[in-house]
Design an enzyme around this catalytic site. Structure first.
Site, short mmCIF file in Angstrom:
data_model
loop_
_atom_site.label_atom_id
_atom_site.label_comp_id
_atom_site.label_asym_id
_atom_site.label_seq_id
_atom_site.Cartn_x
_atom_site.Cartn_y
_atom_site.Cartn_z
N ARG A 1 0.84 -1.18 0.00
CA ARG A 1 0.00 0.00 0.00
C ARG A 1 0.88 1.24 0.00
O ARG A 1 1.70 1.42 0.91
CB ARG A 1 -0.89 -0.02 1.25
CG ARG A 1 -1.93 1.06 1.24
CD ARG A 1 -3.04 0.78 2.22
NE ARG A 1 -2.61 0.79 3.62
CZ ARG A 1 -3.43 1.07 4.62
NH1 ARG A 1 -4.70 1.35 4.37
NH2 ARG A 1 -3.01 1.06 5.84
N THR B 1 -0.95 7.58 -1.16
CA THR B 1 -2.20 7.52 -1.93
C THR B 1 -3.14 6.44 -1.38
O THR B 1 -4.32 6.43 -1.72
CB THR B 1 -1.90 7.16 -3.40
OG1 THR B 1 -1.32 5.84 -3.42
CG2 THR B 1 -0.94 8.14 -4.04
N ASP C 1 -1.47 -2.84 12.84
CA ASP C 1 -0.98 -3.36 11.57
C ASP C 1 -0.82 -4.88 11.70
O ASP C 1 0.03 -5.37 12.45
CB ASP C 1 0.38 -2.71 11.24
CG ASP C 1 0.84 -3.10 9.84
OD1 ASP C 1 0.97 -2.20 8.99
OD2 ASP C 1 1.05 -4.32 9.59
N ASP D 1 2.69 -6.33 10.91
CA ASP D 1 3.65 -6.03 11.98
C ASP D 1 3.39 -6.89 13.20
O ASP D 1 4.32 -7.39 13.84
CB ASP D 1 3.59 -4.55 12.37
CG ASP D 1 4.31 -3.67 11.36
OD1 ASP D 1 5.10 -4.20 10.55
OD2 ASP D 1 4.07 -2.44 11.38
#
Ligand code: URA
Length: 210
Positions: A105, A109, A201, A204
């Site tokens: 990602r 954006t 996340d 992570d």
């Protein structure tokens, strides 16, 4: 599957998900819980697989016994967090074929950028289950499904752990034919495209990279 969204409310799934959300849950425990929960979700996403029968012999007599019909299904992990779900699902469906879609990602954006694509042959003849723990903006999920359809897949399901309403809406608009199975639908996305309350996340947390 006829429903566009299946929310798996099983108490074991919900309890394990709560443990995964806690910020003090260690990487090792997070990974173990993800493995367990993905098996329970795999049970749901495969609930309506077609069956046929095979003549077998039990120690008592012969019988026509149910077996899965058709070609081996394909599991497609959307890298890298998808791999956490993939491991558990594969334990339940060990003969499944496996593919990978590499998308990252762009943090500015929030749009997906493809860096890897490798999928099993004859996708058009298989049920394809795309796995990614977090359905957030839906951008990468929609892009991954686009690629799978381009590669021939016509029967696709999307398996995730957490979904944001924004991601569900985006998927429904782009791919109304792809049923979604999730353990939770959270409140919303924050300004960085993270699901809240969420679990942070997922990559992570499962790989210990933060
Ligand atoms: N990806 C994640 O890992 N977490 C989110 O909350 C959103 C996307």
């Amino acid at each position: 599957m006829t429903e566009h969204l299946t929310h798996v409310t099983h108490p074991l799934v919900q309890h394990k998900l709560t443990l995964m959300r806690k910020s003090d849950t260690s990487t090792a425990v997070f990974r173990q819980l993800l493995r367990e929960i993905s098996q329970l979700l795999a049970y749901e996403v495969t609930r309506e697989l077609p069956l046929t029968t095979e003549a077998i012999e039990t120690p008592m007599q012969t019988m026509d016994a149910p077996v899965l019909a058709g070609k081996k299904l394909a599991l497609v992990s959307i890298l890298r967090a998808g791999n956490g779900l993939l491991d558990g699902v594969l334990e339940l469906i060990p003969s499944a074929r496996v593919g990978f879609v590499g998308l990252y990602r762009d943090e500015k954006t929030l749009k997906p950028v493809q860096y890897y694509f490798k999928v099993p042959t004859a996708l058009e003849d298989r049920l394809v289950i795309a796995v990614d723990p977090m359905l957030a903006t839906g951008n990468s999920s929609v892009a991954a499904i686009d690629l799978l359809k381009k590669a021939g897949a016509t029967n696709i399901r999307f398996l995730c752990l957490l979904a944001a309403p924004e991601g569900i809406a985006r998927m429904k608009e782009a791919h109304p034919d792809v049923p979604i199975v999730t353990a939770a639908v959270d409140e919303r996305l924050n300004e960085h495209g993270y699901i809240v309350p969420g679990l942070g996340d997922a990559g992570d947390r499962m790989f210990g990279t933060k």
